[in-house]
Write a protein that holds these residues in place. Structure first.
Motif, PDB file in Angstrom:
ATOM      1  N   PHE A   1      -6.069  -4.933  10.405  1.00  0.00           N
ATOM      2  CA  PHE A   1      -4.295  -4.049  10.355  1.00  0.00           C
ATOM      3  C   PHE A   1      -3.830  -5.736  10.984  1.00  0.00           C
ATOM      4  CE2 PHE A   1      -0.980  -1.392  12.207  1.00  0.00           C
ATOM      5  CZ  PHE A   1       0.624  -1.535  10.697  1.00  0.00           C
TER       6      PHE A   1
ATOM      7  N   ASN B   1       0.593  -1.276  -0.119  1.00  0.00           N
ATOM      8  CA  ASN B   1      -0.427  -0.175  -0.068  1.00  0.00           C
ATOM      9  C   ASN B   1       0.972   1.073   0.211  1.00  0.00           C
ATOM     10  OD1 ASN B   1      -2.091  -1.471  -0.235  1.00  0.00           O
ATOM     11  ND2 ASN B   1      -2.268  -2.219   2.359  1.00  0.00           N
TER      12      ASN B   1
ATOM     13  N   LYS C   1       1.489   6.366   4.119  1.00  0.00           N
ATOM     14  CA  LYS C   1       0.478   6.484   2.300  1.00  0.00           C
ATOM     15  C   LYS C   1       0.621   7.487   1.587  1.00  0.00           C
ATOM     16  CE  LYS C   1      -0.400   2.642   4.754  1.00  0.00           C
ATOM     17  NZ  LYS C   1       0.881   1.084   4.603  1.00  0.00           N
TER      18      LYS C   1
ATOM     19  N   ASN D   1      -7.786  -2.017   6.535  1.00  0.00           N
ATOM     20  CA  ASN D   1      -7.073  -2.682   6.004  1.00  0.00           C
ATOM     21  C   ASN D   1      -6.754  -4.253   5.664  1.00  0.00           C
ATOM     22  OD1 ASN D   1      -4.429  -3.403   4.789  1.00  0.00           O
ATOM     23  ND2 ASN D   1      -3.644  -2.764   6.120  1.00  0.00           N
ATOM     24  N   PRO D   2      -7.749  -5.127   5.475  1.00  0.00           N
ATOM     25  CA  PRO D   2      -7.428  -5.586   3.854  1.00  0.00           C
ATOM     26  C   PRO D   2      -8.128  -5.567   2.467  1.00  0.00           C
ATOM     27  CG  PRO D   2      -6.974  -7.115   4.997  1.00  0.00           C
ATOM     28  CD  PRO D   2      -7.521  -6.471   5.688  1.00  0.00           C
TER      29      PRO D   2
ATOM     30  N   TYR E   1      -5.483   5.803   5.370  1.00  0.00           N
ATOM     31  CA  TYR E   1      -5.526   5.597   3.749  1.00  0.00           C
ATOM     32  C   TYR E   1      -6.703   6.755   4.218  1.00  0.00           C
ATOM     33  CZ  TYR E   1      -3.508   1.093   4.232  1.00  0.00           C
ATOM     34  OH  TYR E   1      -1.961   0.160   4.459  1.00  0.00           O
TER      35      TYR E   1
ATOM     36  N   ARG F   1      -4.491  -8.885  -1.111  1.00  0.00           N
ATOM     37  CA  ARG F   1      -4.785  -7.892  -1.419  1.00  0.00           C
ATOM     38  C   ARG F   1      -3.757  -7.009  -2.270  1.00  0.00           C
ATOM     39  NH1 ARG F   1      -2.383  -4.584   3.597  1.00  0.00           N
ATOM     40  NH2 ARG F   1      -0.451  -4.580   2.487  1.00  0.00           N
TER      41      ARG F   1
ATOM     42  N   THR G   1      -2.596  -3.688  -4.552  1.00  0.00           N
ATOM     43  CA  THR G   1      -2.229  -1.566  -3.604  1.00  0.00           C
ATOM     44  C   THR G   1      -2.964  -1.443  -5.484  1.00  0.00           C
ATOM     45  OG1 THR G   1      -0.495  -2.436  -2.378  1.00  0.00           O
ATOM     46  CG2 THR G   1      -0.577  -0.155  -3.674  1.00  0.00           C
TER      47      THR G   1
ATOM     48  N   ALA H   1      -9.453   2.185  -0.364  1.00  0.00           N
ATOM     49  CA  ALA H   1      -7.773   3.071   0.620  1.00  0.00           C
ATOM     50  C   ALA H   1      -7.128   2.932  -1.340  1.00  0.00           C
ATOM     51  CB  ALA H   1      -7.425   1.608   1.348  1.00  0.00           C
TER      52      ALA H   1
ATOM     53  N   TRP I   1      -9.264  -5.339  -2.508  1.00  0.00           N
ATOM     54  CA  TRP I   1      -9.313  -7.122  -1.765  1.00  0.00           C
ATOM     55  C   TRP I   1      -9.959  -7.534  -2.743  1.00  0.00           C
ATOM     56  CZ3 TRP I   1      -7.083  -9.990   1.694  1.00  0.00           C
ATOM     57  CH2 TRP I   1      -7.770 -10.570   2.066  1.00  0.00           C
TER      58      TRP I   1
END
Ligand code: PMP
Length: 350
Positions: free
Chosen positions: A108, A30, A216, A156-157, A186, A329, A331, A295, A299
């Motif tokens: 997380f 991420n 981020k 997250n995620p 995020y 996940r 990014t 974000a 996912w």
């Protein structure tokens, strides 16, 4: 006789970081692919000439810049070595051995590790079938021993967002002696107009902390700097439990310079948001289930196909982040990187 470490650490899972594979693109942690803002790099170079000196322990310039940005008092801010350090400080500042920390799961991955290391009790609350935080179940998990709750939005995620009204109704029902951490790592990527703004919430509620990071959207993951905004008493407690000089001088300088480039930040976030929409639409068109995300990641709840998808992406030189047999996940990267991911997703036989 050899030195002894805590027996309970043997059961503790290690934090799994996204892998860097030479020759492959990394869409696993991420991060923003565009890199840090040029002003941040210049500030780091300048600050580098002074690294023989300890950094400002009070983080005054950065705290002042954040206070101005959010129109809060400097006493309401605690800066940390990444927001993950502040997560740990939050548990340290609120919990002793028999106290409980409630958090969604999956979320997380540092929450359970930190809670266990500090010595408090974890209370994991499963997500809903729609991969979102189950606020009703989180309320039901509160006991007289609950001291802290992590509320990660976007999560997250999974990328799912809480709407302002549902969060407000939830906060109305949380006992006032329980501290609620709104983990908004995020936040800058959110474009839903019904989204809550944690800093605004802290103006009205004493038991809420807004937790944000420069890792981020600001592209400073390697510098390690995040911040919490809360009532002065809470911010003070966070500073008290911090190790001295936890925020290094280069990170402080880079964060200050980044805050002074709001237009460039907005442009970068807008690029990520538009690429997110494209990746989401194309993956959905390929037949993947992709929850709505706010974000800089998507996912893919692939279940038992997760390891195979991960291997297939690696074979196509794209590093993604697999979570056991739950999902992957991915990014959002540059348009070219996203094209590589989409090509791999298209050729995945599973
Ligand atoms: N919170 C969430 C939800 C995250 O995803 C992360 C990073 N993966 C963090 C906190 C910690 O970020 P950092 O320590 O880099 O600020």
């Amino acid at each position: 006789m050899s030195a002894r470490t805590r027996a309970d650490l043997e059961q503790l899972p290690a934090y799994v970081a996204g892998r860097t594979v030479p020759g492959s693109i990394k869409l696993a942690s991420n991060e923003v692919s565009e890199g840090p803002l040029p002003a941040a790099v210049a500030a780091i170079n300048e600050a580098a000439t002074q690294v023989h000196r300890y950094p400002d322990m009070g983080v005054a310039t950065l705290t002042g810049a954040l206070a101005e940005r959010y129109d809060v008092a400097p006493e309401q801010i605690a800066v940390g070595c990444g927001s993950v350090a502040l997560c740990e400080q939050l548990v340290q500042a609120t919990c002793t051995a028999s106290d409980e920390v409630v958090f969604p799961w999956r979320s997380f991955e540092a929450y359970p590790i930190i809670t266990q290391v500090v010595g408090a009790k974890q209370v994991r609350v499963p997500l809903t079938g729609a991969h979102a935080l189950d606020l009703e179940a989180m309320l039901a998990a509160i006991t007289p021993a609950t001291r802290l709750m992590f509320v990660c939005t976007p999560n997250n995620p999974t990328g799912t967002l809480l709407r302002g009204a549902e969060l407000d109704a939830f906060l109305d029902r949380v006992p006032s002696d329980v501290l609620v951490v709104l983990d908004e790592a995020y936040f800058e990527f959110v474009d839903d107009t019904d989204a809550p703004d944690g800093v605004e919430i802290t103006r009205a509620r004493d038991n809420v902390v807004s937790l944000r990071t420069f890792s981020k959207a600001y592209g400073l993951a390697g510098a390690r700097v995040g911040y919490a905004i809360a009532q002065p008493k809470i911010a003070e407690a966070l500073r008290k439990v911090s190790i001295p000089f936890s925020v290094n001088a280069l990170a402080q300088a880079a964060a200050v310079a980044s805050l002074r480039a709001p237009e460039e930040l907005r442009r970068r976030c807008a690029d990520v948001i538009s690429e997110r929409a494209r990746v989401h639409a194309e993956l959905t068109a390929l037949g993947y289930e992709v929850p709505e995300t706010q974000a800089n990641f998507v996912w893919l709840p692939l279940g038992s196909r997760t390891p195979a998808f991960n291997e297939h992406c690696l074979a196509n030189k794209v590093v993604v982040r697999a979570f056991g047999e739950e999902g992957t996940r991915v990014t959002i990267g540059t348009p070219e990187e996203n094209d590589r991911l989409l090509a791999a997703a298209k050729s995945f036989p599973g």
